[in-house]
Design an enzyme around this catalytic site. Structure first.
Site, PDB file in Angstrom:
ATOM      1  CG  ASP A 230      -1.819  -1.214   1.421  1.00 19.65           C
ATOM      2  OD1 ASP A 230      -2.024  -1.650   0.349  1.00 19.65           O
ATOM      3  OD2 ASP A 230      -1.853  -1.426   2.434  1.00 19.65           O
ATOM      4  NE  ARG A 317      -9.897  -3.971  -2.947  1.00 19.02           N
ATOM      5  CZ  ARG A 317      -9.032  -4.662  -2.520  1.00 19.02           C
ATOM      6  NH1 ARG A 317      -7.843  -4.304  -1.729  1.00 19.02           N
ATOM      7  NH2 ARG A 317      -8.905  -6.096  -2.561  1.00 19.02           N
TER       8      ARG A 317
END
Ligand SMILES: *[C@@H]1O[C@H](CO)[C@@H](O)[C@H](O)[C@H]1NC(C)=O
Ligand SMILES: *[C@@H]1O[C@H](CO)[C@@H](O)[C@H](O)[C@H]1NC(C)=O
Length: 441
Positions: A230, A317
């Site tokens: 991430d 998302r």
């Protein structure tokens, strides 16, 4: 159940000024016109905002819940029209009195996913027209996010200086000058403001980790190109404001898992505002709750506000939530290819005033299927989870994108005051205001 239609007194005496299409026409503190031009009706969105929407009543998929009834302050100029009811099964209503002087009627299910009950600090609405903090990072039981305000200040431009400056829990403001290449993921300590200077400062190569920390501001940073991980990961962390950053990678050509998420928020993290960020050219943006087996830990947490973000050329998302509670308003989605907002595993979202443009397949879904385009784990057809919930507040402009609301939830209004941009202005306002170089740090 029939939706109540409330028409406030005093309209006759205010007949002179008429608000234009999609303009504001009511809400706490509003002193402007409260009637709309012909063909539009002043429609109640929430306590701080009513809007001139086409026709007599706005939404089609609006919940049948009764809107908030205020016990205090001036409501007299607001023309309230709750939307027409859909065919919901009759349910027993429970009335909850909140400490923020509201009486809110909520509807089950689920009773376990309660809203924040003590949003007392601070009680005044955020100033309008400025880029100040609003949402859960401002209004929460543990206190407004202040980051490192009042602490030491350092300016860094190397990996070594950066990692050492952000360590520890003392109050500190860390200015980043230029783009720093990180050689491993960097842990940010509590009570930190991490601020990029100018319009080209930030980090690349590896991401930032916020793990068991609190009270952090990340602002005006360019964060990019983290393969297999991430850009920002939050785990067991509370009170975080992620504002006016630019998060991006090399695009969608390498599939969903070549990079990981842009901002993943996991393990009961709470009271977070993600605002005015420019997310682009990346597949998976923001996962909230990392597993459908993490129910016990996550349920009742993951309160996150996403507002005025600009998403462009994305995959999935935006955000995708499990077990939590997200208020998603005034965001611009452009070419959000597969699925933007996904609420699953009993997650709740309140979705209002967002604009969807371009090649965007699905704007909002509460259907529990994790679509194949979102890296499913057990089947190429996708992973099946429990459905989530969604509520619609102020009207959204879905563009050509589809909406699949399988369960209407109990998150009918935000627990705090906030500044809602009129729908017709969202695209321009977000494009102009999101990303780096827009705020002086
Ligand atoms: C952050 O700062 C506050 C105020 O000084 C302090 O009470 C708190 O313990 C700090 N947080 C951590 C995790 O040390
Ligand atoms: C919408 O949700 C239903 C379940 O309620 C599901 O059967 C259907 O396939 C979903 N539609 C899309 C486009 O995902």
């Amino acid at each position: 159940m029939k939706g109540a239609v409330l028409v406030a007194a005093g309209l006759a005496s205010l007949a002179a000024a008429q608000q234009t299409a999609y303009g504001q026409c009511g809400g706490q503190g509003w002193t402007g016109p409260t009637v709309c031009v012909s063909g539009y009706t002043c429609t109640f969105s929430n306590d701080v905002y009513s809007q001139c929407l086409p026709g007599a009543a706005a939404a089609t998929t609006k919940t049948s819940s009764t809107k908030t009834t205020k016990t205090t302050t001036s409501k007299t100029t607001t023309s309230k029209t709750t939307k027409s009811s859909t065919t919901k099964p009759t349910t027993t209503k429970t009335s909850t009195t909140k400490t923020s002087s509201k009486t809110t009627t909520t509807q089950p299910p689920p009773t376990t996913l309660t809203t924040v009950t003590t949003t007392t600090s601070p009680s005044a609405p955020p100033p309008s027209g400025s880029f100040t903090l609003e949402g859960y990072a401002r209004n929460n039981p543990s206190g407004t996010v202040t980051g490192g305000t009042g602490g030491s200040t350092t300016t860094v431009s190397s990996y070594a200086a950066f990692t050492s400056a952000v360590k520890g829990n003392n109050a500190k403001v860390v200015y980043v000058s230029g783009i720093i290449t990180l050689t491993s993921k960097v842990k940010i300590g509590s009570n930190t403001s991490l601020l990029g200077l100018g319009s080209n400062s930030g980090v690349t190569g590896k991401g930032l980790s916020l793990s068991s920390v609190e009270n952090i501001i990340i602002r005006n940073m360019k964060i990019s190109e983290v393969k297999g991980d991430d850009l920002i990961t939050l785990s067991e962390s509370t009170r975080v404001w992620i504002d006016h950053n630019e998060l991006f990678s090399g695009g969608l050509t390498n599939g969903p898992d070549y990079y990981d998420g842009q901002i993943d928020i996991t393990h009961a993290s709470d009271y977070i505002t993600v605002s005015w960020n420019y997310f682009h050219d990346h597949w998976k943006s923001s996962l909230v709750g990392n597993s459908d087996s993490n129910r016990a830990e996550d349920l009742g947490h993951l309160h996150i506000t996403y507002h005025h973000n600009y998403w462009r050329n994305m995959g999935t998302r935006g955000p995708a939530g499990r077990f939590g509670h997200q208020h998603v308003y005034n965001n611009l989605y452009e070419d959000y290819r597969y699925q933007a907002i996904h609420s699953r595993s009993d997650n709740q979202v309140l979705v209002e005033g967002n604009v969807f443009r371009g090649d965007t397949r699905e704007a909002l879904s509460t259907y529990g299927l994790v679509i194949p385009e979102d890296s499913p784990n057990t089947c190429t057809c996708g992973d099946q989870e429990l459905n989530g919930y969604a509520n619609l507040g102020a009207a959204n402009d879905w563009g050509t994108a589809s909406v699949n609301i399988t369960r209407v939830g109990s998150f009918t209004a935000a627990e705090y005051s906030y500044n809602l941009t009129p729908l017709a202005s969202v695209e321009a306002v977000v494009k102009a205001g999101a990303g780096v170089g827009k705020v002086a740090v």
